[in-house]
Scaffold this motif. Structure first.
Motif, short mmCIF file in Angstrom:
data_model
loop_
_atom_site.label_atom_id
_atom_site.label_comp_id
_atom_site.label_asym_id
_atom_site.label_seq_id
_atom_site.Cartn_x
_atom_site.Cartn_y
_atom_site.Cartn_z
N ARG A 3 0.83 -1.20 0.00
CA ARG A 3 0.00 0.00 0.00
C ARG A 3 0.87 1.25 0.00
N HIS A 4 1.99 1.20 0.72
CA HIS A 4 2.94 2.33 0.74
C HIS A 4 3.48 2.59 -0.66
N CYS A 5 3.88 1.54 -1.36
CA CYS A 5 4.40 1.70 -2.73
C CYS A 5 3.33 2.25 -3.66
N ALA A 6 2.11 1.72 -3.53
CA ALA A 6 1.00 2.19 -4.37
C ALA A 6 0.76 3.68 -4.16
N GLN A 7 0.81 4.13 -2.91
CA GLN A 7 0.59 5.54 -2.61
C GLN A 7 1.71 6.41 -3.16
N CYS A 8 2.95 5.94 -3.02
CA CYS A 8 4.09 6.71 -3.54
C CYS A 8 4.01 6.88 -5.06
N ILE A 9 3.66 5.80 -5.75
CA ILE A 9 3.57 5.86 -7.22
C ILE A 9 2.42 6.77 -7.62
N SER A 10 1.30 6.65 -6.93
CA SER A 10 0.14 7.50 -7.25
C SER A 10 0.46 8.98 -7.03
N ASN A 11 1.22 9.27 -5.98
CA ASN A 11 1.59 10.66 -5.69
C ASN A 11 2.47 11.26 -6.79
N GLU A 12 3.28 10.42 -7.42
CA GLU A 12 4.19 10.90 -8.46
C GLU A 12 3.53 10.96 -9.83
N ALA A 13 2.32 10.39 -9.96
CA ALA A 13 1.65 10.30 -11.25
C ALA A 13 0.91 11.60 -11.58
N ARG A 14 0.89 11.96 -12.87
CA ARG A 14 0.06 13.06 -13.34
C ARG A 14 -1.36 12.54 -13.55
N GLN A 15 -2.28 13.47 -13.79
CA GLN A 15 -3.66 13.08 -14.02
C GLN A 15 -3.80 12.18 -15.24
N ALA A 16 -2.98 12.42 -16.27
CA ALA A 16 -3.08 11.65 -17.51
C ALA A 16 -2.39 10.29 -17.41
N ASP A 17 -1.64 10.04 -16.34
CA ASP A 17 -0.90 8.79 -16.19
C ASP A 17 -1.79 7.68 -15.63
N THR A 18 -1.32 6.45 -15.78
CA THR A 18 -2.02 5.30 -15.24
C THR A 18 -1.10 4.54 -14.28
N VAL A 19 -1.64 4.20 -13.11
CA VAL A 19 -0.89 3.42 -12.12
C VAL A 19 -1.61 2.10 -11.93
N ALA A 20 -0.87 1.00 -11.94
CA ALA A 20 -1.48 -0.33 -11.81
C ALA A 20 -0.59 -1.25 -10.99
N ARG A 21 -1.23 -2.23 -10.37
CA ARG A 21 -0.50 -3.33 -9.73
C ARG A 21 -0.80 -4.59 -10.54
N ILE A 22 0.26 -5.20 -11.09
CA ILE A 22 0.03 -6.33 -12.01
C ILE A 22 0.59 -7.64 -11.49
N GLY A 23 1.23 -7.62 -10.35
CA GLY A 23 1.78 -8.83 -9.77
C GLY A 23 1.87 -8.69 -8.28
N ASN A 24 2.41 -9.70 -7.64
CA ASN A 24 2.48 -9.66 -6.18
C ASN A 24 3.23 -8.43 -5.69
N ASP A 25 4.39 -8.16 -6.29
CA ASP A 25 5.20 -7.01 -5.86
C ASP A 25 5.62 -6.16 -7.05
N GLU A 26 4.81 -6.14 -8.11
CA GLU A 26 5.14 -5.38 -9.31
C GLU A 26 4.04 -4.35 -9.62
N PHE A 27 4.48 -3.15 -9.94
CA PHE A 27 3.59 -2.06 -10.27
C PHE A 27 3.98 -1.51 -11.64
N VAL A 28 3.05 -0.81 -12.27
CA VAL A 28 3.31 -0.17 -13.56
C VAL A 28 2.85 1.28 -13.50
N LEU A 29 3.67 2.16 -14.05
CA LEU A 29 3.30 3.56 -14.23
C LEU A 29 3.43 3.88 -15.71
N VAL A 30 2.32 4.26 -16.34
CA VAL A 30 2.32 4.63 -17.76
C VAL A 30 2.38 6.14 -17.86
N LEU A 31 3.43 6.63 -18.52
CA LEU A 31 3.62 8.07 -18.73
C LEU A 31 3.33 8.38 -20.20
N SER A 32 2.23 9.06 -20.46
CA SER A 32 1.86 9.34 -21.85
C SER A 32 2.35 10.71 -22.27
#
Length: 564
Positions: free
Chosen positions: A198-227
């Motif tokens: 949850r800490h990692c998810a919050q950190c990634i979300s905080n760094e994301a712009r409105q147009a970006d996408t944040v996802a969790r795709i595995g046990n300990d893997e996240f994705v940030l899409v920067l368009s």
């Protein structure tokens, strides 16, 4: 007598059935919408008691205003034809104003010697909607972090590819892996592991712009899409590198879990997209390959799928870090290129920034300015340039021959859009005691893609300070004629690419003539840059250009040339 008794019994059974039905709201209405029947299920569904509903009107109780006309038409048709209409899903309203989704059936009952009554039978769909929403949530969102899951990520990534392609830009996929995540579960338990995620998810979300996408795709893997990062691969890679570094720093901040202070570290693999032919799955695979390469070496926590790009980004990152210390280490200097009138008399100069690094040598502004803009250090550089130029202008003004010499200073969009920019300029003018009439700010056309109202306000406040405004590169980007008429400009600058093609039949020659004519009609000074030959100079003079800049009159230098 027996017939009437039988009818009474049937009516009693009907009322008993309707009254006792808890799963179905049943209401009865006259043709004008007056309520004549309202069962207990209707009380629960719509919030009105039977006493409140009976004698009231359908349209005052449960029909939203935007549906009223259609419902009146449907009610009139049912009474005219004495039959119902097809069942449908409707959104009606509760006594408290909230929406009530129902599946509604209607019929008209017409008995001998009695007025026809329309009966509505409404099934409550709120529980079903909640169930559907929960199903949707499970299908598209990660239950632990609330982030998008792989299914939703693929949809958003496809949309990001299309948007980025339309804008002719480059986007990036950042695959983030938590290092040794299993150790948190093994040593502190699964609740602690969940807290880390949850800490990692919050950190990634905080760094994301409105147009970006944040996802969790595995046990300990996240994705940030920067368009749509940049139109240049190199610039997009630099921005992605900066964002990834900021992300790693945010994730690594100490986290307190059950009285334990934890430090979470991560690695990031990056891939890039720029055309609609890019496949989402392949992009993720490329980011995964970049991540695997990072895991195999310990020199960096960030890796790129394209190794050539990685080397270029490493170099740009080194320059970005060196640029942070360039001012303190006195590696920067200003040079000045003359701007002359039609008689080749010196009127003003354009101030240009130069950087000499002890290791990399002379670094082109075309290389380090984009790096400064991507890293944010352009604000500090811009402030330094403005201060040096005002000090230099003040020194020149002490010489009677140079008292009115103008100086054009390039201002970056990020610098100009800073809400404190005007106050900062005012403070420098007061501190240096420079004559603001000798100062001109050059703004580029890409600034016009921002908030035009704020831009106009900034310009007006600067002009109130006595500073003049020049629009650089006009005709190459965003500034339309509609915008141009709104801007309180003093000067239009013809881009060097138009001057270069001045004698070729085509867009360059036509635009040059148009800009000169437009500027003169708006009482603006017209200056042409990149003038390198006498033929160009003479042609521009014939067209009505007033001020000229280029190698024909002098190269950028830290001393003023003697122009005859």
């Amino acid at each position: 007598m027996l017939s009437n008794l039988k009818l009474s019994l049937e009516e009693a059974r009907f009322r008993k059935l309707c009254d006792d039905t808890q799963a179905m709201s049943i209401q009865g209405y006259r043709s004008d919408g007056t309520v004549v029947y309202w069962n207990e299920a209707s009380e629960k569904l719509y919030g009105y008691t039977a006493d409140e509903a009976l004698g009231s009107n359908l349209f005052d109780l449960i029909i939203p205003a935007e549906m009223a006309a259609d419902v009146r038409q449907a009610v009139a048709w049912m009474f005219e034809h004495q039959q119902g209409i097809p069942s449908a899903r409707l959104t009606l309203k509760h006594q408290d104003g909230t929406d009530v989704p129902v599946y509604s059936s209607h019929t008209v009952v017409a008995l001998p010697n009695d007025e026809p009554i329309m009966f509505c039978m409404d099934a409550d769909l709120r529980a079903l909607d909640l169930a559907e929403a929960e199903v949707q949530k499970l299908m598209y969102f990660d239950p632990l972090t609330g982030l998008a899951n792989r299914n939703l990520l693929l949809d958003h990534l496809q949309a990001a590819i299309q948007t980025t392609t339309k804008q002719h830009k480059v986007g990036a996929v950042l695959l983030i892996d938590v290092i040794n995540f299993h150790s948190f579960n093994d040593s502190l338990g699964y609740e602690s592991g969940d807290s880390v995620l949850r800490h990692c998810a919050q950190c990634i979300s905080n760094e994301a712009r409105q147009a970006d996408t944040v996802a969790r795709i595995g046990n300990d893997e996240f994705v940030l899409v920067l368009s749509a990062l940049s139109s240049s691969f190199a610039d997009a890679a630099t921005i992605a590198e900066v964002r990834a570094s900021q992300l790693l720093e945010s994730i690594s901040r100490p986290l307190n879990v059950h009285h334990h202070s934890l430090r979470v570290n991560a690695r990031i693999g990056i891939s890039f997209f720029s055309t609609q032919t890019m496949d989402c799955t392949i992009l993720l695979q490329q980011a995964d390959l970049a991540l695997k390469a990072v895991k195999q070496q310990s020199t960096s926590a960030i890796g790129f799928f394209d190794k050539h790009m990685e080397a270029a980004v490493r170099h740009r990152l080194e320059l970005s870090q060196a640029l942070e210390h360039a001012i303190e280490q006195q590696q920067l200097r200003m040079v000045y290129q003359p701007q002359v009138n039609a008689e080749r008399q010196l009127l003003s100069v354009e101030a240009l920034l130069r950087w000499h690094h002890p290791r990399y040598g002379e670094i082109s502004p075309n290389e380090f300015i984009p790096i400064a803009e991507a890293s944010g250090s352009i604000l500090r550089l811009g402030a330094w340039v403005l201060e040096r130029c005002c000090e230099q202008s003040k020194l020149w003004s002490n010489n009677p021959k140079l008292e009115t010499l103008g100086i054009s200073i390039n201002v970056s969009p990020a610098q100009f859009l800073d809400p404190d920019f005007v106050d900062h300029v005012r403070a420098i003018l007061e501190r240096t005691q420079v004559n603001p009439a000798n100062i001109r700010f050059e703004l580029t056309e890409n600034l016009m893609a921002q908030n035009i109202d704020f831009i106009v306000q900034q310009m007006q406040e600067l002009k109130q300070l006595g500073i003049s405004i020049s629009l650089d590169d006009f005709g190459t980007g965003y500034a339309s004629l509609a915008y141009l008429t709104q801007l309180p400009l003093d000067e239009l600058k013809i881009d060097r690419r138009f001057v270069k093609t001045l004698f070729k039949q085509g867009e360059g020659a036509l635009l040059t003539e148009m800009i000169i004519g437009l500027g003169r009609s708006m009482n603006l000074t017209i200056i042409a840059e990149g003038v390198e030959t006498n033929a160009q100079f003479e042609r521009l003079r014939e067209l009505g250009c007033e001020v000229f800049q280029g190698y024909l009159f002098g190269y950028p230098s830290d001393t003023l040339p003697d122009i005859n």
